[in-house]
Design an enzyme around this catalytic site. Structure first.
Site, PDB file in Angstrom:
ATOM      1  N   LYS A   1       0.065   3.506  -2.722  1.00 61.72           N
ATOM      2  CA  LYS A   1      -1.024   4.638  -2.648  1.00 61.72           C
ATOM      3  C   LYS A   1      -0.642   6.100  -2.474  1.00 61.72           C
ATOM      4  O   LYS A   1      -1.239   7.065  -2.786  1.00 61.72           O
ATOM      5  CB  LYS A   1      -1.933   4.233  -1.476  1.00 61.72           C
ATOM      6  CG  LYS A   1      -2.682   2.994  -1.776  1.00 61.72           C
ATOM      7  CD  LYS A   1      -3.885   2.874  -0.496  1.00 61.72           C
ATOM      8  CE  LYS A   1      -4.641   1.810  -0.689  1.00 61.72           C
ATOM      9  NZ  LYS A   1      -4.110   0.521  -0.486  1.00 61.72           N
TER      10      LYS A   1
ATOM     11  N   SER B   1       0.809  -1.221  -0.073  1.00 57.61           N
ATOM     12  CA  SER B   1      -0.164   0.101   0.106  1.00 57.61           C
ATOM     13  C   SER B   1       0.993   1.363  -0.053  1.00 57.61           C
ATOM     14  O   SER B   1       0.265   2.442  -0.128  1.00 57.61           O
ATOM     15  CB  SER B   1      -0.899  -0.173   1.225  1.00 57.61           C
ATOM     16  OG  SER B   1      -2.081  -0.746   1.062  1.00 57.61           O
TER      17      SER B   1
ATOM     18  N   SER C   1      -5.935   2.881   4.646  1.00 52.01           N
ATOM     19  CA  SER C   1      -5.521   2.049   3.403  1.00 52.01           C
ATOM     20  C   SER C   1      -6.712   1.356   2.701  1.00 52.01           C
ATOM     21  O   SER C   1      -6.496   0.206   1.978  1.00 52.01           O
ATOM     22  CB  SER C   1      -4.473   1.189   3.703  1.00 52.01           C
ATOM     23  OG  SER C   1      -3.673   0.787   2.722  1.00 52.01           O
TER      24      SER C   1
END
Length: 404
Positions: A89, A86, A144
């Protein structure tokens, strides 16, 4: 005779290189310069002028940098390509954040969530509920949430368009180790980044006040339908002090990640005494809090011993903001240092530029001798291809665990 012939070829190459115009050598050097500096492509710990680095760091890659100057203070496997989870991101946010009005309201449909991978981390978005763009970004940064990423991607024109824009942004930032396959960072074959790239992306993202505010938010109220809400908490344990960890003094973000394939990844930024440091840690051996403990230890080093460190590289500027173009590290993997231990002479300055020029010239001239060494070259290519363990596909769905 064989040894004599080999020496003769080397002598000829050296003499011819010396006769090349300086402009030719400079152009060759520019074409082969490793992004951030040659030293960041070496194996082993890279640090100069400072001691006291934390012991027993088990991460496969890590990096400490000064956010303001861009100086890389210490690194290990800076350009090693690994699954980012993640932390990717951050690139998604840096690409899409300014394209959508935070006050815009959007009613989610089933189609918006149809492509969210099974087993994803979720913030809890439901079809039929209306969310503001700001609330969706809170879902991305705090929880997330892959569901929030997919809704924002649909608002941006779709998953494919968003992935293409993220890859273009990575190229502009000169995050050349990064390959984007999905906007959420979930495991996909070929989806890779590096400690250098993630630090580079975080530095650029933190220049945006909204990015900085979202990544530093600890809790928020999230819509549950009607007038109901529920509280969401940031999964960054150094920010919230969860799971037995103390909060890190001065931490301002940025993003954590986990999948069973990638393991734990984290990029953190902290401010002390007016100085902002960035640390990225990828894939420590042990799970749990290790990625946060490594990050905290490296930040502590940066704020103390790191004050005397001389740069071993630099976080480059985006091409669109005047950055000079560079090339990715060879094969995306660390290469052995040409000479000297990690604490030896600087990889910057005029001496380094001259060495680069000579290397570039020899590389050009070496093409003529390539046919004499084609078997060796083919063997080296086979060993340095894209089929190694760092580019393996994701494991079966049954082997994945929920990502935070």
């Amino acid at each position: 005779m064989r040894e004599s012939s080999r020496l003769s070829r080397r002598a000829v190459l050296g003499l011819t290189a010396a006769a090349l115009p300086l402009s030719t050598a400079t152009e060759a050097a520019a074409a082969t310069a490793v992004v951030g500096g040659e030293r960041l492509a070496r194996t082993g710990v890279q640090v100069r002028g400072a001691s006291g680095l934390p012991e027993k760091l088990t991460a496969r890659a890590w990096l400490v940098a000064d956010c303001e100057s861009g100086d890389v203070l210490a690194a290990f496997g800076a350009h090693r390509r690994l699954a980012p989870a993640s932390t990717l991101k951050m690139l998604f946010a840096d690409t899409v954040l300014k394209k959508l009005d935070p006050a815009e309201r959007y009613r989610v449909t089933d189609a918006d969530l149809a492509e969210v991978p099974a087993g994803s981390s979720l913030v809890g978005i439901k079809p039929g509920i209306t969310y503001t763009v700001e609330q969706l970004w809170q879902g991305v940064f705090l929880r997330s949430g892959n569901d929030a990423v997919h809704v924002l991607s649909r608002m941006n024109g779709g998953i494919a368009k968003t992935v293409a824009e993220m890859q273009a942004r990575a190229a502009d930032l000169q995050a050349l180790d990064t390959q984007v396959r999905s906007p959420d960072g979930y495991d996909h074959k070929g989806q890779l980044s590096s400690a250098y790239d993630l630090t580079l992306i975080a530095r650029h993202g933190l220049k945006d006040p909204d990015f900085r505010r979202y990544c530093g938010t600890k809790t928020a109220d999230f819509p549950a339908g009607g007038k109901k809400t529920f509280q969401i908490q940031n999964t960054d344990r150094l920010l919230t002090g969860a799971w037995g960890l103390k909060t890190y003094d001065g931490l301002i973000g940025v993003k954590n990640g986990y999948t069973s394939h990638a393991g734990n990844t984290f990029t953190g930024a902290a401010v002390r005494g007016g100085r902002t440091l960035l640390v990225t840690v990828m894939h420590p051996d042990s799970g749990g809090n290790a990625v946060y403990e490594h990050t905290a230890a490296l930040l502590d080093w940066g704020f103390t011993h790191g004050r005397s460190a001389r740069p071993v590289g630099r976080l480059v500027e985006p091409l669109s903001e005047g950055g000079a173009s560079a090339s990715p590290a060879p094969g995306g993997k660390a290469v052995q240092a040409a000479a000297g231990p990690p604490g030896s002479a600087s990889a910057s300055g005029s001496a380094w530029q001259v060495a680069q020029g000579a290397a570039g010239a020899l590389a050009v001239l070496g093409l003529g001798a390539w046919t004499l060494r084609r078997r060796r070259a083919r063997a080296a290519t086979a060993l340095d291809g894209d089929g190694g363990p760092e580019t393996e596909g994701r494991p079966g769905a049954g082997g994945r665990r929920r990502r935070r």
